[in-house]
Design a protein around this motif. Structure first.
Motif: not given
Length: 251
Positions: A167-194
């Protein structure tokens, strides 16, 4: 990120959503799933569910001491703390995740100066399950949930459910560009690779076909599955938690 790793996934489609269930039931389900996954002798087990991560990770580590567990909450918090400038972080998630208070307590432990604001969003998972990822109704519900967090002047929002990034695109339209959206899939992916690289645990780079197990797979659930696994060659099996399974098809 890791095409050479043999991925074995279990989706408990017969009993979702977890986010509206009690902690006792969530822990019981988590034990059953971990027992099933442990039969494959995995090098690690990723708890790819915020509700289970918030309630069951420590419990599972005690119950299964021989396995390495990663959850989706810790890397999400790490990314959020790096992203926030005004130290005001919002978290949206299922009722189980929000009521656990784990995000608030872990962020406070990491940085006591950060203010954390939460909101349970129980209708968002059904939207994703139905394939409603955008449109006026979806955005109106998201706005209803998130407007209270925005009034707190948050500059970072953790998407505290595995479904929410769809739902990230819809959430982005609601919160605008000034709010950072944290997606766990990218965060956990980087941690596992490391982790795999630092511990010399990476497999050969030859791509392997993911093996996906589901506790139920009616036609409408298959549609949802494709949102998560689009453009992938897959082996899909239906399995009961006593270990018997029926191969459905390869996609």
């Amino acid at each position: 990120m890791l095409p050479g790793e043999k991925l074995i996934y279990f989706g408990d489609t017969a009993r979702v959503p977890y986010g509206t269930k009690s902690p006792e039931v969530i822990r019981q389900y988590a034990i059953q799933i971990t027992q099933f996954l442990s039969s494959f002798d995995p090098k690690m087990i990723i708890i790819a569910c915020h509700s289970v991560s918030s309630i069951g990770k420590v419990f599972l580590e005690r119950k299964f001491p021989g396995y390495i567990f990663f959850d989706v909450i810790e890397p999400s918090i790490e990314d959020a703390l790096k992203s926030t400038h005004n130290k005001r972080i919002g978290v949206i998630g299922t009722p189980a995740t929000i009521l656990s208070g784990r995000y608030v307590s872990m962020i406070k432990t990491a940085d006591a100066s950060v203010r954390t604001y939460q909101k349970a969003c129980p209708l968002l998972v059904p939207f994703v399950e139905e394939g409603w990822l955008n449109g006026d109704i979806v955005e109106a519900v998201i706005k209803r949930y998130i407007q209270g967090l925005l009034s707190k002047d948050i500059d970072t929002l953790i998407l505290g459910c595995t479904h929410y990034p769809l739902l990230k695109k819809s959430i982005r339209r609601v919160v605008g560009d000034s709010v950072n959206l944290i997606d766990a899939s990218y965060a956990i992916g980087r941690k596992i690779v490391r982790f795999l690289r630092e511990n010399n645990l990476c497999n050969s780079p030859e791509e392997k076909v993911p093996l996906l197990y589901f506790s139920d797979l009616p036609s409408y659930k298959r549609r949802t599955m494709f949102f998560f696994w689009r453009n992938r060659n897959l082996i899909i099996k239906k399995v009961s938690l006593n270990g018997k399974h029926i191969c459905l098809n390869s996609l």
